[in-house]
Design a protein around this motif. Structure first.
Motif, mmCIF file in Angstrom:
data_model
loop_
_atom_site.group_PDB
_atom_site.id
_atom_site.type_symbol
_atom_site.label_atom_id
_atom_site.label_comp_id
_atom_site.label_asym_id
_atom_site.label_seq_id
_atom_site.Cartn_x
_atom_site.Cartn_y
_atom_site.Cartn_z
ATOM 1 N N ASP A 1 23.287 69.606 -34.554
ATOM 2 C CA ASP A 1 24.541 70.351 -34.378
ATOM 3 C C ASP A 1 25.428 69.801 -33.264
ATOM 4 O OD1 ASP A 1 23.246 71.136 -32.067
ATOM 5 O OD2 ASP A 1 23.134 73.259 -32.576
ATOM 6 N N SER B 1 29.471 77.577 -40.700
ATOM 7 C CA SER B 1 28.962 76.885 -41.880
ATOM 8 C C SER B 1 28.728 77.871 -43.012
ATOM 9 C CB SER B 1 27.642 76.170 -41.531
ATOM 10 O OG SER B 1 27.128 75.512 -42.649
ATOM 11 N N ASN C 1 27.205 77.845 -47.049
ATOM 12 C CA ASN C 1 26.558 77.094 -48.127
ATOM 13 C C ASN C 1 26.498 77.985 -49.359
ATOM 14 O OD1 ASN C 1 24.847 75.719 -49.900
ATOM 15 N ND2 ASN C 1 23.653 74.848 -48.247
ATOM 16 N N LYS D 1 33.487 75.129 -40.037
ATOM 17 C CA LYS D 1 33.366 73.676 -39.883
ATOM 18 C C LYS D 1 32.748 73.001 -41.101
ATOM 19 C CE LYS D 1 33.154 73.214 -34.856
ATOM 20 N NZ LYS D 1 32.379 72.637 -33.716
ATOM 21 N N HIS D 2 31.837 73.700 -41.785
ATOM 22 C CA HIS D 2 31.117 73.080 -42.892
ATOM 23 C C HIS D 2 31.132 74.027 -44.089
ATOM 24 C CE1 HIS D 2 29.619 70.279 -39.865
ATOM 25 N NE2 HIS D 2 29.269 71.322 -39.141
ATOM 26 N N ASN E 1 29.927 74.106 -48.189
ATOM 27 C CA ASN E 1 29.183 73.452 -49.267
ATOM 28 C C ASN E 1 29.366 74.262 -50.545
ATOM 29 O OD1 ASN E 1 27.313 72.397 -51.055
ATOM 30 N ND2 ASN E 1 25.684 72.203 -49.558
ATOM 31 N N GLU F 1 35.322 70.328 -40.971
ATOM 32 C CA GLU F 1 34.932 68.927 -40.824
ATOM 33 C C GLU F 1 34.214 68.390 -42.053
ATOM 34 O OE1 GLU F 1 32.587 68.647 -37.310
ATOM 35 O OE2 GLU F 1 34.264 69.081 -35.957
ATOM 36 N N THR F 2 33.510 69.274 -42.788
ATOM 37 C CA THR F 2 32.728 68.839 -43.940
ATOM 38 C C THR F 2 33.060 69.709 -45.143
ATOM 39 O OG1 THR F 2 30.898 68.169 -42.499
ATOM 40 C CG2 THR F 2 30.405 68.427 -44.840
#
Length: 846
Positions: free
Chosen positions: A211, A453, A455, A475-476, A478, A498-499
């Motif tokens: 991280d 994050s 997911n 930030k992330h 999925n 970022e992702t």
């Protein structure tokens, strides 16, 4: 110590990887090799394979050689079609050369081939070498080098599949590689390569370990004995220890501490691991604590304490967390819940120890007493009851197989940093409108209280709500494997994102404007994807992958591919195309280097970098090209005088053919084709590598026609122009150029040519006056950007690395200065030199 061990241990190479994996992609990439790679990584053997680690085609030989030199062992998977690939054979030659020079460890794996076939080049290997000898008849030494490498590697023995089960075969390979590596280093822990059902939890630990936080983090894995806590910790340790300055895994603390001087023994082991040398002089607990405190404050360390039984053990070994260097991580496995400290808690419910968690009747109120629960992982658990009773202090919730169709309105999300709902039954993230508090912007003191994050992979989500875009701290994200039709138009509002992972979203057609801080975008095998609104930071830092997106035809303000019949008529006419009907009605097989796909389609027009390109079948360069040459690839002219002196463009045309036996394989779709346009007088140069290239058939050659538009004062009367072409694995038969003047344009086509792109924009600039015009080789630009950040003077060409400077900005092949109409194609002993408006003859040298 053996010679091999001495050489390996004394090698000056920096070991970035444990293993280098060489394989024939078309044979084994998605099957055997993929399973082998996964088993190696699971066992903590950090492995290089080209499709993960390398930008295909960018200085391939150099990059592969570097990866081989930085690997401890090379694994070569021989399959039936291995020898057909020049790329594979070059890898093998480099590997065997290193073995000869420094005793590099090599493990041959014979998958559906016999060692004797490899050694003697029989069967499919014989057929491949027959083609190589024909194709490389001028480089027969290279072919002999490949043959020698195959003989040498087959003599090493290795692993042979024959009639064995692949799963056991892979397990044996992993064990053999582990033994070889253990011979060189004792850092890695032995783990069964076929541990089932733990990768999910390991991934959660890996995310935490990577991280980037400067805090000293502590993760506690709590659960009943025998459920695999130590195994999970070992796998995570193996996959991450090399990322820290020092590491230590202390096993069986509960049992060791019961022995005489057990605590002192553990302290001594810890000190030895951290200092990377034997530590004998630790006589008591207090002395050990002082020494540990001294060494851990100087290094970023990863420490695993396995099976901690009580707080005395923890304090005796490590003491206070504030001893540690920023960024250090501590993982504790324990059976006792009271040892969970402030940090991350992993709680793994087990069917045997906690069967109630897997029953339909389990209620949410069971969590109401878990006030300190911060991290919760559930696996295919079904709950009933009100989610108001669910833990309010959760920072990390991972609930694989979440059974509801949407997230309940009373589900508390305010303190979550990570929400992982992969493989769930979600169809909508939530129903209706929901106000999401972006706690990162709400004045909370701790930075951990931000939703960082999400997911939602494989959740069957078809719609992503606009409210998601209010999570400006995210930030992330999925979204892999969902039937998403579109993304919210306000995606750019996720200013911290970022992702973004979108692989296998097969219904997704358009990706809207993305936020400027994005660092990683993956949209592999989005088979319906047609358009991207932007690719932020592409030439600075963005990692992007679009493999398998065969219908991707537009990146706004960057590139556009459309049928020739839809192209601007004026544009096609001054490019020398008049009979559009006959051209546009034929199909051409195109190789796309951005998506790594091939596709047959009617003739297309590619527009990128301020350049138009068209590929179509033909047998000669169209009439009207003033300067041509046959079987050579470099032309140089002096810009002639003209009634209207403004030169606004240049057309180039290449007639090229397919080499006998050439097929579209992994190497071909990674090759780089270049047109280099240089104004020698002004010191300007543009090197263009198109994102798509036409593939000739065995019976029909291919024409590549491009139009380059110059800016003001970039090309004037009297300037010397040099143009060259380089095509890998294709044979250039004829090459020509043609200057385009201002008066030859209409106002409509002039605007159309300018488009959104330019040949001389700063994104493409490598050095002063040197531009690399490529939208699919962006890592080259990124490397140059980083160097300029470190040293602003690097913009000057004198600072350019020799290899790259010669590769991209130097014309290759013999120079020829000729003009059509001056018997350039004549077989006689005379050639003609075009200079201004006159033709001068000179004798052809012997």
């Amino acid at each position: 110590m053996s010679t091999e061990q001495q050489n390996a241990s004394s090698s000056s190479y920096r070991c970035t990887y444990d293993a280098f994996l060489s394989f024939r992609g078309t044979d084994t990439r998605k099957g055997f090799t993929d399973h082998l790679y996964s088993a190696l990584e699971l066992a903590g053997i950090h492995t290089f394979r080209d499709d993960d680690e390398i930008e295909r085609g960018a200085n391939i030989e150099h990059e592969l050689q570097t990866a081989i030199q930085e690997s401890r062992v090379s694994i070569i998977v021989f399959s039936k079609d291995y020898a057909s690939s020049r790329w594979c054979l070059n890898e093998l030659a480099i590997i065997m050369e290193r073995k000869r020079t420094d005793g590099h460890m090599v493990m041959p794996v014979f998958y559906d081939v016999e060692p004797s076939d490899v050694r003697k080049q029989m069967g499919g290997f014989a057929e491949s070498f027959t083609r190589h000898e024909e194709r490389f008849k001028d480089e027969i030494d290279k072919v002999e080098e490949w043959r020698r490498a195959l003989r040498d590697v087959a003599d090493l023995g290795g692993m042979v599949l024959r009639d064995r089960y692949e799963s056991q075969f892979i397990q044996d390979i992993v064990e053999a590689i582990g033994n070889k590596l253990d011979y060189m280093t004792n850092s890695r822990l032995r783990v069964d390569p076929y541990v089932i059902g733990r990768g999910y939890y390991v991934e959660s630990l890996n995310m935490w370990l990577e991280d980037g936080s400067n805090d000293v983090g502590v993760a506690v894995i709590h659960g009943m004995g025998g459920i695999g806590k130590a195994t999970i910790a070992k796998i995570a340790y193996n996959q991450n220890f090399y990322k820290f300055q020092a590491s230590s895994f202390l096993s069986d603390i509960r049992e060791t501490s019961r022995q005489a001087n057990g605590f002192v023994h553990l302290q001594r082991n810890l000190l030895s691991d951290i200092q990377k040398r034997k530590m004998n002089k630790v006589y008591n607990l207090d002395e050990g604590i002082v020494k540990i405190k001294r060494v851990v404050r100087c290094k970023r360390v990863l420490i695993v304490l396995d099976d901690v039984d009580n707080s005395e053990q923890f304090n005796a070994i490590l003491g206070m967390r504030d001893w540690f260097h920023p960024g250090s991580k501590i993982i504790i496995t324990t059976r006792h819940e009271h040892l969970t400290i402030k940090g991350l808690m992993l709680n793994f419910p087990s069917t045997k120890s906690s069967p109630i968690l897997n029953e339909e009747g389990f209620e949410t109120k069971a969590f109401t007493e878990m006030l300190n629960l911060e991290l919760l992982l559930l696996d295919n658990v079904k709950l009933s009851g009100s989610y108001e009773d669910f833990p309010k202090n959760l920072i990390w919730l991972s609930w694989r197989g979440f059974s509801l169709k949407s997230i309940p309105a009373n589900f508390c999300l305010e303190n979550l940093v990570v929400l992982d709902l992969r493989k769930s039954s979600l169809q909508h993230v939530w129903k209706g409108t929901r106000v999401l508090v972006d706690v990162g912007m709400a004045g909370k003191d701790s930075s951990i209280n931000e939703f960082l994050s999400g997911n939602l992979s494989y959740c069957n989500v078809s719609e992503v709500p606009n409210d998601l875009c209010t999570l400006s701290s995210l930030k992330h994200l999925n979204l892999i494997g969902n039937p998403i039709l579109c993304l919210p138009q306000k995606m750019k509002s996720l200013i911290m994102l970022e992702t973004l992972l979108l692989d296998n979203c097969t219904n997704l057609e358009i990706i809207p404007e993305l936020p400027p801080r994005l660092k990683r975008l993956e949209a592999k095998y989005c088979t319906s994807l047609k358009r991207l609104t932007n690719l932020p930071n592409l030439f600075r830092s963005l990692e992007s992958l679009f493999w398998g997106c065969e219908h991707l035809v537009e990146v706004e303000s960057m590139l556009n591919i459309k049928p020739l019949r839809s192209a601007d008529i004026e544009m096609t006419r001054y490019m020398g195309l008049f009979n559009l009907k006959s051209i546009s009605s034929t199909d051409v097989e195109m190789i796309n280097y951005l998506t790594f796909t091939t596709r047959k389609a009617p003739v297309q027009v590619l527009y990128e970098c301020g350049i138009y390109s068209i590929f179509f079948h033909g047998s000669k360069i169209p009439d009207g090209f003033s300067f041509t040459t046959r079987y050579r690839s470099v032309l140089s002219v002096i810009a002639p005088s003209h009634p209207n002196p403004k030169i606004r463009g240049l057309n180039s045309c290449v007639l090229y053919a397919r080499e006998p036996g050439l097929v579209i394989d992994d190497y071909l779709v990674s090759a780089m084709h270049l047109i280099k346009v240089s104004n020698q007088t002004k010191g300007l140069m543009w090197t263009y590598s198109p994102v798509t290239v036409g593939f000739p058939t065995e019976k029909e050659d291919m024409l590549w026609l491009s139009h380059f538009r110059f800016g003001n004062n970039e090309l004037d009367y009297g300037d010397e122009i040099r143009v060259s072409v380089e095509m890998h694995d294709f044979r250039i038969k004829e090459f020509g150029i043609q200057l385009v003047y201002e008066r030859e344009r209409s106002s409509s086509s002039q605007n159309n040519v300018a488009g959104d792109g330019s040949m001389s924009t700063s994104e493409y600039q490598m050095w002063t006056g040197k531009y690399f015009l490529s939208n699919h080789r962006h890592r080259t630009h990124q490397a140059q950007f980083r160097k300029r950040q470190e040293n602003p003077a690097h913009i000057e060409f004198s600072f350019g690395p020799e290899r790259l400077g010669h590769k991209l900005f130097k014309a290759q092949g013999p120079l020829e200065i000729i003009g059509r109409g001056c018997s350039a194609d004549s077989p006689s002993a005379y050639r003609n030199l075009f200079w201004g408006n006159k033709c001068f003859s000179y004798n052809k040298p012997d």
